[in-house]
Design an enzyme around this catalytic site. Structure first.
Site, short mmCIF file in Angstrom:
data_model
loop_
_atom_site.label_atom_id
_atom_site.label_comp_id
_atom_site.label_asym_id
_atom_site.label_seq_id
_atom_site.Cartn_x
_atom_site.Cartn_y
_atom_site.Cartn_z
N GLU A 15 -1.33 -5.98 65.35
CA GLU A 15 -2.82 -7.62 65.07
C GLU A 15 -2.30 -8.56 66.45
OE1 GLU A 15 -1.21 -8.69 61.33
OE2 GLU A 15 -2.21 -6.50 60.39
N HIS A 142 -1.55 -13.46 62.70
CA HIS A 142 -1.70 -12.28 62.56
C HIS A 142 -3.45 -12.13 62.50
CE1 HIS A 142 2.02 -10.76 59.14
NE2 HIS A 142 2.21 -12.35 60.06
N GLU A 234 -4.00 -15.85 59.90
CA GLU A 234 -5.13 -15.00 59.82
C GLU A 234 -5.92 -14.62 60.96
OE1 GLU A 234 -4.24 -11.88 59.03
OE2 GLU A 234 -2.68 -12.07 56.99
#
Length: 379
Positions: A15, A142, A234
């Site tokens: 990631e 992430h 994220e």
């Protein structure tokens, strides 16, 4: 004293957007500071900013060899020993949920005796790092979705331990965490819209366990072991976006990355000292109505993130009389609240006379006033 802030990227090696964004952010902050950008100059002057672009360089190397075109969804996710670092921190949630049934603490929970033998080198290094600084606010970056995720990550109900089973599991600071997550989401180019990567999250935020329960994660560990409030960002549907997409992603995240750092400057801050103005390390700062305490740093400084409102706050330390004040927190700069604690006076019971008017010799002994001891658990 400046509050400590940190960003951590690339704990899942494949990631990679967070890694690239943090490298670019470091360059951006330096360049804007040199240019005299008033906002960035003030932020750097008033904040200690720590940036770790890659927590998992070994995993990144594996993913990078595959390249963005043929990268498998899990290739390079784990470290060199095949361990997922975001499932590798000591499980303090289980202890916290158990102790909650017996009115135990949900802050500064001690580590198990054998914890060092149970974690990877990267995890050990991060735990030692976050134990060395009095971090106040943090985010780890992430990929694989686009949403700002806040604690708790692990559900209390053990029936929901399996992956993708959901149950909302809020912390005592749930409203504050939602505000922190929304700060990033609404400053981001499109996170706040909610519809991303085939998922929908209202306002672009989610409680971690409400999404799916995760055990031994880093953000819960920060909240349960240290003073630090951490969320998980994220940032992209594609875990390894191609080079040509990086500029667009940087522009989408630049304002959000800066705005989130600024969130460290809210709530209350100050010093806890004794009557001689010596700082008291490890003093406990409790806020009435919020069952999660923080502690003062090595010099007696403390920072407690709070939403705007009026609060009753107590500072206490072993060997001292506690002090309670009421303060109002505004929407801008943190309120300055100092505590000066008086030492407890140790009163000994009256000594009996040995005979006649002669006093027991112990009555002449000096009273012993205990020194302040650190409230922190083992580091």
């Amino acid at each position: 004293v400046e509050p400590e802030f940190k960003y951590v990227g690339n704990m899942h090696g494949n990631e990679v957007l967070g890694r690239e964004l943090l490298l670019q952010l470091s360059e951006f902050l330096c360049e804007e500071y040199r240019r005299g950008n008033e906002r960035i100059t003030r932020l750097i002057r008033d904040t200690r900013i720590h940036i770790m672009p890659s927590m998992n360089p070994d995993g990144y190397e594996v993913a990078a060899k595959q390249g963005p075109d043929s990268n498998g969804y899990l290739t390079g996710r784990n470290n060199a020993n095949g361990v997922d670092l975001n499932r590798n921190f000591p499980d303090l949630n289980t202890f916290m949920y158990y102790s909650g049934e017996i009115s135990g603490p949900n802050h500064h929970i001690p580590l198990p005796d054998n914890w060092k033998s149970q974690v990877e080198p990267e995890t050990l290094a991060v735990i030692q790092w976050i134990s060395s600084y009095n971090f106040v606010l943090s985010a780890n970056l992430h990929g694989g979705a686009v949403v700002a995720n806040y604690p708790y990550d692990k559900s209390q109900d053990q029936r929901f331990r399996s992956h993708r089973r959901t149950v909302n599991t809020p912390t005592p600071d749930d409203k504050l965490f939602q505000k922190l997550a929304k700060t990033y989401s609404y400053a981001h180019g499109w996170m706040y819209r909610g519809w991303n990567c085939g998922d929908y999250f209202a306002d672009g935020i989610t409680n971690g366990a409400s999404w799916y329960s995760l055990s031994k994660g880093m953000q819960d560990f920060n909240y349960l072991y240290t003073n630090c409030f951490e969320i998980t960002l994220e940032l992209s549907c594609n875990k390894f976006p191609p080079e040509e997409d990086l500029e667009r992603q940087w522009m989408a995240n630049r304002e959000a990355l800066v705005a989130f750092i600024e969130e460290v400057h809210q709530g209350i801050k100050g010093m806890v000292s004794d009557e001689n103005n010596n700082g008291i390390a490890g003093a406990v700062i409790s806020v009435q109505g919020i069952s999660h305490d923080i502690t003062s740093g090595d010099t007696g400084d403390y920072f407690r993130l709070l939403l705007p409102g009026t609060y009753t706050v107590t500072a206490s330390a072993e060997g001292y009389q506690s002090q309670t004040v009421t303060t109002t927190v505004g929407p801008a700069a943190p309120a300055l609240v100092h505590f000066q604690l008086k030492q407890d006076v140790v009163r000994k019971p009256p000594e009996r006379k040995a005979s006649g008017t002669r006093m027991n010799s112990k009555a002449l002994q000096k009273k012993v006033v205990p020194r302040a001891t650190r409230q922190r658990t083992q580091r």
